[in-house]
Design a protein around this motif. Structure first.
Motif, mmCIF file in Angstrom:
data_model
loop_
_atom_site.group_PDB
_atom_site.id
_atom_site.type_symbol
_atom_site.label_atom_id
_atom_site.label_comp_id
_atom_site.label_asym_id
_atom_site.label_seq_id
_atom_site.Cartn_x
_atom_site.Cartn_y
_atom_site.Cartn_z
ATOM 1 N N ASN A 81 -5.880 43.504 -56.967
ATOM 2 C CA ASN A 81 -6.723 42.596 -57.731
ATOM 3 C C ASN A 81 -7.707 42.022 -56.717
ATOM 4 N N ILE A 82 -8.941 42.468 -56.745
ATOM 5 C CA ILE A 82 -9.889 42.191 -55.664
ATOM 6 C C ILE A 82 -10.119 40.700 -55.419
ATOM 7 N N PRO A 83 -10.174 39.828 -56.445
ATOM 8 C CA PRO A 83 -10.350 38.401 -56.152
ATOM 9 C C PRO A 83 -9.292 37.836 -55.205
ATOM 10 N N ASP A 84 -8.085 38.430 -55.217
ATOM 11 C CA ASP A 84 -7.025 37.958 -54.323
ATOM 12 C C ASP A 84 -7.360 38.182 -52.847
ATOM 13 N N LEU A 85 -8.298 39.082 -52.589
ATOM 14 C CA LEU A 85 -8.680 39.371 -51.203
ATOM 15 C C LEU A 85 -9.626 38.313 -50.632
ATOM 16 N N GLY A 86 -10.244 37.549 -51.521
ATOM 17 C CA GLY A 86 -11.154 36.489 -51.065
ATOM 18 C C GLY A 86 -12.383 37.004 -50.360
ATOM 19 N N ILE A 87 -12.889 38.152 -50.765
ATOM 20 C CA ILE A 87 -14.089 38.716 -50.137
ATOM 21 C C ILE A 87 -15.331 38.025 -50.696
ATOM 22 N N PRO A 88 -16.124 37.341 -49.860
ATOM 23 C CA PRO A 88 -17.372 36.758 -50.360
ATOM 24 C C PRO A 88 -18.340 37.876 -50.743
ATOM 25 N N TYR A 89 -18.921 37.751 -51.931
ATOM 26 C CA TYR A 89 -19.743 38.849 -52.436
ATOM 27 C C TYR A 89 -20.557 38.348 -53.635
ATOM 28 N N PRO A 90 -21.853 38.653 -53.706
ATOM 29 C CA PRO A 90 -22.700 38.169 -54.810
ATOM 30 C C PRO A 90 -22.540 39.023 -56.063
ATOM 31 N N GLN A 91 -21.463 38.812 -56.779
ATOM 32 C CA GLN A 91 -21.125 39.669 -57.907
ATOM 33 C C GLN A 91 -21.981 39.410 -59.130
ATOM 34 N N GLN A 92 -22.068 38.139 -59.529
ATOM 35 C CA GLN A 92 -22.838 37.826 -60.733
ATOM 36 C C GLN A 92 -23.939 36.863 -60.353
ATOM 37 N N THR A 93 -25.155 37.394 -60.256
ATOM 38 C CA THR A 93 -26.287 36.591 -59.829
ATOM 39 C C THR A 93 -27.329 36.537 -60.939
ATOM 40 N N VAL A 94 -28.217 35.579 -60.808
ATOM 41 C CA VAL A 94 -29.371 35.507 -61.701
ATOM 42 C C VAL A 94 -30.584 35.925 -60.898
ATOM 43 N N GLU A 95 -31.252 36.948 -61.372
ATOM 44 C CA GLU A 95 -32.429 37.478 -60.675
ATOM 45 C C GLU A 95 -33.672 37.274 -61.520
ATOM 46 N N GLN A 109 -10.926 32.035 -62.685
ATOM 47 C CA GLN A 109 -10.574 32.227 -61.278
ATOM 48 C C GLN A 109 -11.777 32.570 -60.415
ATOM 49 N N VAL A 110 -12.679 33.390 -60.927
ATOM 50 C CA VAL A 110 -13.774 33.878 -60.088
ATOM 51 C C VAL A 110 -15.064 33.070 -60.205
ATOM 52 N N THR A 111 -15.085 32.072 -61.066
ATOM 53 C CA THR A 111 -16.325 31.323 -61.301
ATOM 54 C C THR A 111 -16.618 30.329 -60.180
ATOM 55 N N ASP A 112 -17.878 30.315 -59.744
ATOM 56 C CA ASP A 112 -18.362 29.318 -58.792
ATOM 57 C C ASP A 112 -19.275 28.372 -59.571
ATOM 58 N N TYR A 113 -18.790 27.170 -59.817
ATOM 59 C CA TYR A 113 -19.499 26.249 -60.711
ATOM 60 C C TYR A 113 -20.708 25.577 -60.057
ATOM 61 N N THR A 114 -20.896 25.758 -58.756
ATOM 62 C CA THR A 114 -22.069 25.181 -58.094
ATOM 63 C C THR A 114 -23.328 25.969 -58.420
ATOM 64 N N GLY A 115 -23.148 27.271 -58.732
ATOM 65 C CA GLY A 115 -24.308 28.113 -59.010
ATOM 66 C C GLY A 115 -25.025 28.623 -57.778
ATOM 67 N N TYR A 116 -24.585 28.188 -56.586
ATOM 68 C CA TYR A 116 -25.286 28.583 -55.361
ATOM 69 C C TYR A 116 -24.811 29.942 -54.843
ATOM 70 N N PRO A 117 -25.738 30.808 -54.443
ATOM 71 C CA PRO A 117 -25.352 32.072 -53.806
ATOM 72 C C PRO A 117 -24.632 31.804 -52.484
ATOM 73 N N ASN A 118 -23.684 32.660 -52.158
ATOM 74 C CA ASN A 118 -22.937 32.570 -50.909
ATOM 75 C C ASN A 118 -23.599 33.489 -49.890
ATOM 76 N N LEU A 119 -24.149 32.913 -48.822
ATOM 77 C CA LEU A 119 -24.904 33.708 -47.865
ATOM 78 C C LEU A 119 -24.022 34.706 -47.118
ATOM 79 N N GLU A 120 -22.764 34.352 -46.873
ATOM 80 C CA GLU A 120 -21.849 35.304 -46.243
ATOM 81 C C GLU A 120 -21.619 36.491 -47.176
ATOM 82 N N GLY A 121 -21.506 36.213 -48.458
ATOM 83 C CA GLY A 121 -21.332 37.282 -49.433
ATOM 84 C C GLY A 121 -22.559 38.183 -49.497
ATOM 85 N N ILE A 122 -23.729 37.579 -49.416
ATOM 86 C CA ILE A 122 -24.955 38.378 -49.416
ATOM 87 C C ILE A 122 -25.006 39.268 -48.182
ATOM 88 N N ARG A 123 -24.558 38.752 -47.051
ATOM 89 C CA ARG A 123 -24.497 39.566 -45.840
ATOM 90 C C ARG A 123 -23.549 40.749 -46.023
#
Length: 339
Positions: free
Chosen positions: A204-218, A278-292
């Motif tokens: 279950n990939i969320p359990d790995l805690g990998i930062p990653y921009p999965q659902q973004t607004v473009e 579980q996977v929702t980030d309520y701040t709405g801010y992109p994670n720069l480590e995930g983008i990397r």
């Protein structure tokens, strides 16, 4: 004409318009076409917001159009047909690096929400070597997520397995059921259904805690310049919808049933909803480590990405404005808007 998609993109939009009952004429700026990369649990955010009247509350009535994958949606965005997109970070990273003015303005899921599901005889990662494993399309979020996870478990996606592009999650699951592939990457509820059907969830990939921009607004730099209020209004409706979904379980479950056409099994439905939370980030801010992380993977097929920084792909202007205006604090009082 695109080699990977035999139909001109300008035929795709009218097609979806007919299917979904939208007018074929181009919409006014306050009724933009918004592309949704799906069908998957990520698409629910936008539909929850629409069905609760939250876009209309903020002065915008977007036409939500679902595409098979982020890479197909990117074609509509580059043509100008889709004014905004709910997609995954790698799509924006690849597009912008190759000259498009696509830009991420928010991100509500900053980790992959998927599972890797394997055939009944496969219980270990080494057993995947030489096997067929499916994602949606090359260059999509499922493609990048799959390669990141395989690498984490010591498997080279370009050498050790046969990666196939098989379109939507239901299509991939049907291929698994038919024995045409040995594994796939899918999100709830299909991974939960697969488990009930006797398939093995390798991770279950969320359990790995990998930062990653999965659902973004473009959107695009141009739209931000020319119609900033429209972009801001869309963000307000979407983000309020994300918060609303977490506080209104029954409403969200109805949306999951309606738009994902999932099993009405109470156990699967509840688990699907919980995975959403579980996977929702309520701040709405992109994670720069995930983008990397996404950039490192995209760079393998778009080498110019190596010369970029995560900040090159993000514009948080509207999030900062909403924060300063007290919008996020007001969401504790969110209710269904009048239809």
């Amino acid at each position: 004409m695109n080699k990977t998609n035999p139909f001109p993109i300008r035929r795709i939009i009218p097609f979806f318009a007919i299917i979904l009952g939208f007018p074929i004429s181009l919409p006014a700026v306050d009724q933009p076409i918004v592309g949704i990369a799906g069908p998957a649990i990520n698409m629910i955010y936008s539909f929850v917001a629409r069905d609760a009247g939250l876009f209309k509350k903020h002065g915008i009535e977007p036409k939500l159009v679902v595409f098979d994958s982020g890479s197909v949606l990117a074609q509509a965005a580059m043509s100008g047909d889709a004014k905004m997109s709910v997609t995954s970070g790698p799509v924006t990273i690849a597009s912008r690096t190759q000259g498009a003015d696509a830009i991420m303005i928010a991100s509500c899921v900053n980790t992959p929400p998927y599972s890797i599901v394997a055939a009944k005889g496969i219980t270990r990662w080494d057993q995947l070597k030489g096997k067929r494993i499916a994602m949606s399309r090359f260059g999509s979020g499922t493609d990048t997520s799959l390669r990141l996870v395989l690498r984490k478990f010591g498997i080279d996606a370009s050498k050790d397995v046969i990666v196939l592009q098989l379109g939507t999650q239901p299509s991939r699951y049907q291929a698994l059921l038919a024995g045409n592939i040995e594994a796939t990457i899918i999100s709830p509820p299909l991974d939960l259904m697969a488990k009930k059907d006797g398939f093995n969830i390798l991770v279950n990939i969320p359990d790995l805690g990998i930062p990653y921009p999965q659902q973004t607004v473009e959107t695009t730099d141009r739209l931000i310049r020319e119609h900033p209020q429209m972009v801001k209004n869309f963000l307000k409706g979407l983000i309020e919808g994300v918060h609303f979904a977490a506080k209104n379980k029954d409403h969200t479950k109805k949306a999951i049933l309606k738009y994902l056409k999932t099993s009405s099994d109470p156990e699967i439905l509840e688990a699907t909803y919980q995975s959403y939370v579980q996977v929702t980030d309520y701040t709405g801010y992109p994670n720069l480590e995930g983008i990397r992380n996404a950039m490192d993977e995209v760079a393998q097929r778009v080498p110019a990405v190596k010369n970029k920084k995560p900040e090159d792909f993000v514009n948080t202007r509207f999030l900062k404005e909403l924060e300063q205006e007290g919008f996020f604090k007001s969401l504790g009082k969110s209710v269904i808007a009048s239809p």
